[in-house]
Design an enzyme around this catalytic site. Structure first.
Site, PDB file in Angstrom:
ATOM      1  N   GLY A   1       0.088   5.522  -4.318  1.00  0.00           N
ATOM      2  CA  GLY A   1      -0.494   6.817  -4.675  1.00  0.00           C
ATOM      3  C   GLY A   1       0.124   7.941  -3.859  1.00  0.00           C
ATOM      4  N   ARG A   2       0.227   7.722  -2.552  1.00  0.00           N
ATOM      5  CA  ARG A   2       0.792   8.764  -1.692  1.00  0.00           C
ATOM      6  C   ARG A   2       2.287   8.962  -1.953  1.00  0.00           C
ATOM      7  NH1 ARG A   2      -1.308   6.050   3.485  1.00  0.00           N
ATOM      8  NH2 ARG A   2      -1.790   4.442   1.941  1.00  0.00           N
ATOM      9  N   TRP A   3       2.982   7.896  -2.268  1.00  0.00           N
ATOM     10  CA  TRP A   3       4.416   8.000  -2.610  1.00  0.00           C
ATOM     11  C   TRP A   3       4.574   8.942  -3.810  1.00  0.00           C
ATOM     12  CZ3 TRP A   3       7.234   6.980  -7.033  1.00  0.00           C
ATOM     13  CH2 TRP A   3       8.632   6.909  -6.903  1.00  0.00           C
TER      14      TRP A   3
ATOM     15  N   ASP B   1       0.834  -1.212   0.000  1.00  0.00           N
ATOM     16  CA  ASP B   1       0.000   0.000   0.000  1.00  0.00           C
ATOM     17  C   ASP B   1       0.868   1.262   0.000  1.00  0.00           C
ATOM     18  OD1 ASP B   1      -2.371   1.375  -0.035  1.00  0.00           O
ATOM     19  OD2 ASP B   1      -2.749   1.187   2.114  1.00  0.00           O
ATOM     20  N   GLY B   2       0.298   2.326  -0.560  1.00  0.00           N
ATOM     21  CA  GLY B   2       0.952   3.637  -0.496  1.00  0.00           C
ATOM     22  C   GLY B   2       1.571   4.112  -1.802  1.00  0.00           C
TER      23      GLY B   2
ATOM     24  N   ASN C   1     -10.970  -2.723  -5.398  1.00  0.00           N
ATOM     25  CA  ASN C   1     -10.211  -1.703  -6.151  1.00  0.00           C
ATOM     26  C   ASN C   1     -10.876  -1.340  -7.482  1.00  0.00           C
ATOM     27  OD1 ASN C   1      -6.996  -2.877  -4.930  1.00  0.00           O
ATOM     28  ND2 ASN C   1      -8.162  -1.109  -4.269  1.00  0.00           N
TER      29      ASN C   1
HETATM   30  C1  IPE Z   1      -5.450  -2.785  -0.222  1.00  0.00           C
HETATM   31  O1  IPE Z   1      -5.137  -1.424  -0.341  1.00  0.00           O
HETATM   32  C2  IPE Z   1      -5.392  -3.468  -1.552  1.00  0.00           C
HETATM   33  C3  IPE Z   1      -4.061  -3.572  -2.175  1.00  0.00           C
HETATM   34  C4  IPE Z   1      -2.928  -3.193  -1.652  1.00  0.00           C
HETATM   35  C5  IPE Z   1      -4.067  -4.199  -3.472  1.00  0.00           C
HETATM   36  P1  IPE Z   1      -6.255  -0.317  -0.516  1.00  0.00           P
HETATM   37  O2  IPE Z   1      -5.522   0.983  -0.635  1.00  0.00           O
HETATM   38  O3  IPE Z   1      -7.201  -0.671  -1.579  1.00  0.00           O
HETATM   39  O4  IPE Z   1      -7.017  -0.406   0.889  1.00  0.00           O
HETATM   40  P2  IPE Z   1      -7.917   0.653   1.672  1.00  0.00           P
HETATM   41  O5  IPE Z   1      -8.995   1.094   0.728  1.00  0.00           O
HETATM   42  O6  IPE Z   1      -7.031   1.802   2.046  1.00  0.00           O
HETATM   43  O7  IPE Z   1      -8.419  -0.078   2.883  1.00  0.00           O
HETATM   44  C1  IPE Z   2      -1.595   0.235  -3.418  1.00  0.00           C
HETATM   45  O1  IPE Z   2      -1.378   1.604  -3.435  1.00  0.00           O
HETATM   46  C2  IPE Z   2      -1.802  -0.335  -4.810  1.00  0.00           C
HETATM   47  C3  IPE Z   2      -3.165  -0.780  -5.100  1.00  0.00           C
HETATM   48  C4  IPE Z   2      -4.185  -0.766  -4.266  1.00  0.00           C
HETATM   49  C5  IPE Z   2      -3.410  -1.268  -6.451  1.00  0.00           C
HETATM   50  P1  IPE Z   2      -2.584   2.633  -3.432  1.00  0.00           P
HETATM   51  O2  IPE Z   2      -2.954   2.934  -4.839  1.00  0.00           O
HETATM   52  O3  IPE Z   2      -3.682   2.177  -2.563  1.00  0.00           O
HETATM   53  O4  IPE Z   2      -1.878   3.918  -2.781  1.00  0.00           O
HETATM   54  P2  IPE Z   2      -2.502   4.930  -1.759  1.00  0.00           P
HETATM   55  O5  IPE Z   2      -3.040   4.130  -0.618  1.00  0.00           O
HETATM   56  O6  IPE Z   2      -3.580   5.661  -2.502  1.00  0.00           O
HETATM   57  O7  IPE Z   2      -1.361   5.805  -1.351  1.00  0.00           O
HETATM   58 MG    MG Z   3      -4.128   2.376  -0.586  1.00  0.00          MG
END
Ligand code: IPE
Ligand code: IPE
Ligand code: MG
Length: 235
Positions: A17-19, A14-15, A62
């Site tokens: 997008g924020r990265w 996770d992260g 997702n």
């Molecule tokens: C969980 O992350 C799913 C994956 C890493 C693929 P999300 O970013 O979708 O989870 P929430 O929505 O913050 O709980």
């Molecule tokens: C995890 O990173 C990747 C997937 C869920 C596909 P995110 O896309 O959830 O990144 P954040 O949480 O928005 O930073």
């Molecule tokens: Mg996420």
């Protein structure tokens, strides 16, 4: 203290997008950086002696994201499944997928089948990729499969036990010893609910694209200090 190596590690990556946001980049750039990081990290994790690695690449939820982001991720998966992981294949790692039967674009399904086929006889470790995966949906699918077996007379209701459930999950794998969720979120988000029953949890603040070998070693260090009791009494 000696470093203990967990048999099965699972990562909620996770992260991304924020990265990217912190660097003034697009969410897509974040996903690309995440995928590139995963290739190196997965190799390192198997080199450290871990036998099974499960990763959360895309959840059933997702699909709620924008069409643009979902399309980008699907294209990334196709490219990634086709071109990456050569070294894992060379290292004799078997690649399997945990997923709902339908819902992914045809081309992603094809790339998945090819990868599974190419590595089906590998024996050094298992790399389990969860894509279009949800813990709830997995349990619903298990219930359907077992109900069918009952109807077909293959198993009696009172013969159903924990082994029956395990054998009907998307993949039959050993229990998860260590769960890592990057990015400072403290939740499971519908990941491997059955398999996580007695897992140790580790929640680093680091965003996934920056979760490198050193960060993984810190997770191993933390895991080595855990006292696992499985409902028993401290020794
Ligand atoms: C969980 O992350 C799913 C994956 C890493 C693929 P999300 O970013 O979708 O989870 P929430 O929505 O913050 O709980
Ligand atoms: C995890 O990173 C990747 C997937 C869920 C596909 P995110 O896309 O959830 O990144 P954040 O949480 O928005 O930073
Ligand atoms: Mg996420």
């Amino acid at each position: 203290m000696d470093i203990k190596i967990p048999n099965h590690v699972a990562i909620i990556m996770d992260g991304n997008g924020r990265w990217a946001q912190e660097r003034g980049l697009s969410r897509s750039d974040g996903h690309l950086a995440g995928v590139n990081n995963l290739e190196k990290l997965a190799e390192y994790i198997f080199d450290r002696g871990v036998k099974v690695l499960s990763i959360f690449a895309f959840s059933t939820e997702n699909f709620k994201r924008s069409k643009e982001e979902v399309d980008f991720l699907m294209k990334l998966f196709i490219k990634f499944f086709k071109t990456k992981f050569k070294n894992l294949k060379k290292k004799n790692i078997k690649i399997v997928f945990s997923k709902k039967e339908s819902g992914l674009p045809e081309e992603v399904e094809k790339a998945i089948k090819k990868m599974e086929k190419e590595t089906e006889n590998n024996t050094a470790g298992i790399f389990n990729i969860c894509v279009n995966y949800g813990g709830h949906s997995e349990i619903v699918d298990v219930a359907k499969k077992i109900s069918e077996s009952v109807l077909e007379g293959k198993i009696k209701v009172n013969e159903i036990d924990e082994k029956t459930i395990e054998q009907n999950l998307y993949q039959t794998l050993p229990p998860i010893d260590l769960l890592i969720r990057t990015s400072g979120e403290y939740r499971i988000s519908n990941f491997m609910l059955w398999q996580l029953a007695y897992a140790e949890m580790y929640f680093p603040k680091t965003y996934f694209p920056a979760f490198d070998e050193k960060e993984f070693d810190k997770a191993l260090e933390a895991y080595s200090h855990r006292d696992r009791r499985f409902g028993g009494i401290k020794k």
